[in-house]
Design a protein around this motif. Sequence first.
Motif, PDB file in Angstrom:
ATOM      1  N   CYS A  98       0.829  -1.222  -0.043  1.00 22.19           N
ATOM      2  CA  CYS A  98       0.041  -0.120  -0.076  1.00 22.19           C
ATOM      3  C   CYS A  98       0.857   1.258  -0.073  1.00 22.19           C
ATOM      4  CB  CYS A  98      -0.986   0.053   1.455  1.00 22.19           C
ATOM      5  SG  CYS A  98      -2.204  -1.233   1.241  1.00 22.19           S
ATOM      6  N   PRO A  99       0.674   2.219  -0.693  1.00 21.23           N
ATOM      7  CA  PRO A  99       1.114   3.626  -0.667  1.00 21.23           C
ATOM      8  C   PRO A  99       0.771   4.141   0.699  1.00 21.23           C
ATOM      9  CG  PRO A  99      -0.901   3.809  -2.097  1.00 21.23           C
ATOM     10  CD  PRO A  99      -0.718   2.319  -1.570  1.00 21.23           C
ATOM     11  N   CYS A 100       2.066   4.899   1.259  1.00 22.13           N
ATOM     12  CA  CYS A 100       1.834   5.391   2.636  1.00 22.13           C
ATOM     13  C   CYS A 100       2.552   6.557   2.572  1.00 22.13           C
ATOM     14  CB  CYS A 100       2.465   4.362   3.709  1.00 22.13           C
ATOM     15  SG  CYS A 100       4.044   4.240   3.856  1.00 22.13           S
ATOM     16  N   ARG A 101       2.217   7.523   3.746  1.00 21.33           N
ATOM     17  CA  ARG A 101       2.939   8.635   3.871  1.00 21.33           C
ATOM     18  C   ARG A 101       2.911   9.186   5.445  1.00 21.33           C
ATOM     19  NH1 ARG A 101      -2.276  11.609   1.751  1.00 21.33           N
ATOM     20  NH2 ARG A 101      -2.823  12.775   3.516  1.00 21.33           N
ATOM     21  N   PHE A 102       3.608  10.096   5.615  1.00 17.46           N
ATOM     22  CA  PHE A 102       3.784  10.740   6.958  1.00 17.46           C
ATOM     23  C   PHE A 102       3.280  12.084   6.964  1.00 17.46           C
ATOM     24  CE2 PHE A 102       6.700   7.266   6.386  1.00 17.46           C
ATOM     25  CZ  PHE A 102       6.321   6.378   7.565  1.00 17.46           C
ATOM     26  N   ASP A 103       2.236  12.430   7.748  1.00  8.37           N
ATOM     27  CA  ASP A 103       1.826  13.852   8.052  1.00  8.37           C
ATOM     28  C   ASP A 103       1.801  14.206   9.578  1.00  8.37           C
ATOM     29  OD1 ASP A 103       0.827  13.237   5.472  1.00  8.37           O
ATOM     30  OD2 ASP A 103      -1.431  13.568   6.245  1.00  8.37           O
ATOM     31  N   VAL A 104       1.964  15.380   9.521  1.00 12.84           N
ATOM     32  CA  VAL A 104       2.352  15.974  10.921  1.00 12.84           C
ATOM     33  C   VAL A 104       0.886  17.131  11.202  1.00 12.84           C
ATOM     34  CG1 VAL A 104       3.557  17.672  12.397  1.00 12.84           C
ATOM     35  CG2 VAL A 104       4.699  15.872  10.989  1.00 12.84           C
ATOM     36  N   ILE A 105       0.417  17.221  12.097  1.00 15.86           N
ATOM     37  CA  ILE A 105      -0.821  18.013  12.331  1.00 15.86           C
ATOM     38  C   ILE A 105      -0.151  18.701  13.701  1.00 15.86           C
ATOM     39  CG2 ILE A 105      -3.195  18.322  13.322  1.00 15.86           C
ATOM     40  CD1 ILE A 105      -4.034  15.898  12.004  1.00 15.86           C
ATOM     41  N   GLU A 106      -0.120  20.101  13.408  1.00 13.40           N
ATOM     42  CA  GLU A 106       0.084  20.974  14.584  1.00 13.40           C
ATOM     43  C   GLU A 106      -0.898  21.608  15.024  1.00 13.40           C
ATOM     44  OE1 GLU A 106       4.192  23.364  12.897  1.00 13.40           O
ATOM     45  OE2 GLU A 106       2.361  23.683  11.774  1.00 13.40           O
ATOM     46  N   ILE A 107      -1.154  21.768  16.232  1.00 16.93           N
ATOM     47  CA  ILE A 107      -2.318  22.269  16.767  1.00 16.93           C
ATOM     48  C   ILE A 107      -1.752  23.513  17.866  1.00 16.93           C
ATOM     49  CG2 ILE A 107      -4.328  22.129  18.546  1.00 16.93           C
ATOM     50  CD1 ILE A 107      -4.550  19.311  17.323  1.00 16.93           C
ATOM     51  N   GLU A 108      -1.885  24.698  17.686  1.00 19.46           N
ATOM     52  CA  GLU A 108      -1.461  25.854  18.588  1.00 19.46           C
ATOM     53  C   GLU A 108      -2.593  26.591  18.925  1.00 19.46           C
ATOM     54  OE1 GLU A 108       2.182  28.727  18.575  1.00 19.46           O
ATOM     55  OE2 GLU A 108       2.015  27.614  16.844  1.00 19.46           O
ATOM     56  N   ASN A 109      -2.979  26.960  20.023  1.00 21.86           N
ATOM     57  CA  ASN A 109      -3.841  27.532  20.432  1.00 21.86           C
ATOM     58  C   ASN A 109      -5.263  27.418  19.711  1.00 21.86           C
ATOM     59  OD1 ASN A 109      -2.631  29.149  22.399  1.00 21.86           O
ATOM     60  ND2 ASN A 109      -1.422  30.405  20.550  1.00 21.86           N
ATOM     61  N   GLY A 110      -5.334  26.226  19.518  1.00 24.95           N
ATOM     62  CA  GLY A 110      -6.676  25.793  18.734  1.00 24.95           C
ATOM     63  C   GLY A 110      -6.733  25.609  17.336  1.00 24.95           C
ATOM     64  N   GLN A 111      -5.831  26.392  16.781  1.00 27.42           N
ATOM     65  CA  GLN A 111      -5.616  26.391  15.203  1.00 27.42           C
ATOM     66  C   GLN A 111      -5.007  24.968  14.899  1.00 27.42           C
ATOM     67  OE1 GLN A 111      -7.195  28.505  13.528  1.00 27.42           O
ATOM     68  NE2 GLN A 111      -7.887  29.525  15.407  1.00 27.42           N
ATOM     69  N   ILE A 112      -5.436  24.573  13.801  1.00 27.81           N
ATOM     70  CA  ILE A 112      -4.823  23.183  13.324  1.00 27.81           C
ATOM     71  C   ILE A 112      -4.257  23.497  11.864  1.00 27.81           C
ATOM     72  CG2 ILE A 112      -5.429  20.891  12.259  1.00 27.81           C
ATOM     73  CD1 ILE A 112      -7.712  20.777  13.942  1.00 27.81           C
ATOM     74  N   ASN A 113      -2.915  22.952  11.874  1.00 28.06           N
ATOM     75  CA  ASN A 113      -2.356  23.024  10.480  1.00 28.06           C
ATOM     76  C   ASN A 113      -1.886  21.632  10.270  1.00 28.06           C
ATOM     77  OD1 ASN A 113      -0.643  23.790   8.352  1.00 28.06           O
ATOM     78  ND2 ASN A 113       1.208  24.143   9.570  1.00 28.06           N
ATOM     79  N   HIS A 114      -2.345  21.094   9.065  1.00 27.85           N
ATOM     80  CA  HIS A 114      -2.321  19.843   8.780  1.00 27.85           C
ATOM     81  C   HIS A 114      -1.107  19.707   7.495  1.00 27.85           C
ATOM     82  CE1 HIS A 114      -4.000  15.843   6.746  1.00 27.85           C
ATOM     83  NE2 HIS A 114      -2.743  15.540   7.372  1.00 27.85           N
ATOM     84  N   ILE A 115       0.148  19.313   7.783  1.00 24.07           N
ATOM     85  CA  ILE A 115       1.379  19.209   7.005  1.00 24.07           C
ATOM     86  C   ILE A 115       1.219  17.662   6.142  1.00 24.07           C
ATOM     87  CG2 ILE A 115       3.856  19.286   6.601  1.00 24.07           C
ATOM     88  CD1 ILE A 115       3.615  20.948   9.240  1.00 24.07           C
ATOM     89  N   ILE A 116       0.662  17.796   5.058  1.00 25.72           N
ATOM     90  CA  ILE A 116       0.472  16.533   4.451  1.00 25.72           C
ATOM     91  C   ILE A 116       1.989  16.186   3.558  1.00 25.72           C
ATOM     92  CG2 ILE A 116      -0.338  15.652   2.243  1.00 25.72           C
ATOM     93  CD1 ILE A 116      -2.890  17.337   2.825  1.00 25.72           C
ATOM     94  N   ASP A 117       2.251  14.872   3.996  1.00 23.09           N
ATOM     95  CA  ASP A 117       3.672  14.498   3.177  1.00 23.09           C
ATOM     96  C   ASP A 117       4.639  15.077   3.861  1.00 23.09           C
ATOM     97  OD1 ASP A 117       4.611  12.300   1.792  1.00 23.09           O
ATOM     98  OD2 ASP A 117       4.532  13.209  -0.052  1.00 23.09           O
ATOM     99  N   ALA A 118       4.514  15.248   5.262  1.00 19.88           N
ATOM    100  CA  ALA A 118       5.809  16.150   5.915  1.00 19.88           C
ATOM    101  C   ALA A 118       7.118  15.572   5.896  1.00 19.88           C
ATOM    102  CB  ALA A 118       5.339  16.066   7.587  1.00 19.88           C
ATOM    103  N   PHE A 119       7.239  14.488   5.877  1.00 17.59           N
ATOM    104  CA  PHE A 119       8.486  13.695   5.960  1.00 17.59           C
ATOM    105  C   PHE A 119       8.377  12.239   5.046  1.00 17.59           C
ATOM    106  CE2 PHE A 119       6.928  13.154  10.116  1.00 17.59           C
ATOM    107  CZ  PHE A 119       7.120  11.517  10.157  1.00 17.59           C
ATOM    108  N   CYS A 120       9.355  11.826   4.441  1.00 19.52           N
ATOM    109  CA  CYS A 120       9.141  10.605   3.809  1.00 19.52           C
ATOM    110  C   CYS A 120      10.158   9.519   4.215  1.00 19.52           C
ATOM    111  CB  CYS A 120       9.465  10.712   2.337  1.00 19.52           C
ATOM    112  SG  CYS A 120      11.002  11.456   1.786  1.00 19.52           S
TER     113      CYS A 120
END
Length: 121
Positions: A98-120
């Motif tokens: 299966c294809p896979c990836r690594f994401d990071v979700i940052e949550i700061e003061n309630g705000q969400i930043n979804h970093i798709i394919d953050a590293f490989c």
Amino acid sequence: MQIAQKNFYKKLLGRAGELKAVEFLKKKGFKIVKTNYKTYCGEIDVIALDGENVVFIEVKTRTNEDFGLPSEAVTAKKREKYYKVASEFLQREKKTDCPCRFDVIEIENGQINHIIDAFCM
């Protein structure tokens, strides 16, 4: 604040961030497979499916930027552990093709930043 209280607060903050991230991902159409997946060499906060992709997600929650952006805490050592845990999961679940990836979700003061394919891998 005592060290034990600080650690307890950090765990609560992290757990709240993970729950918020899971709800965010569900709204985006991700299917949650596992949360807090642990092996002998580490833990992955969230494993989800985004279509055909198996996505391994690290959630970083902060109340401010005193120590930098939340995603900056995903160091090379942390990424290496993520690879090992992800490989074990893929083998155990027979999803090595299966294809896979690594994401990071940052949550700061309630705000969400979804970093798709953050590293490989």
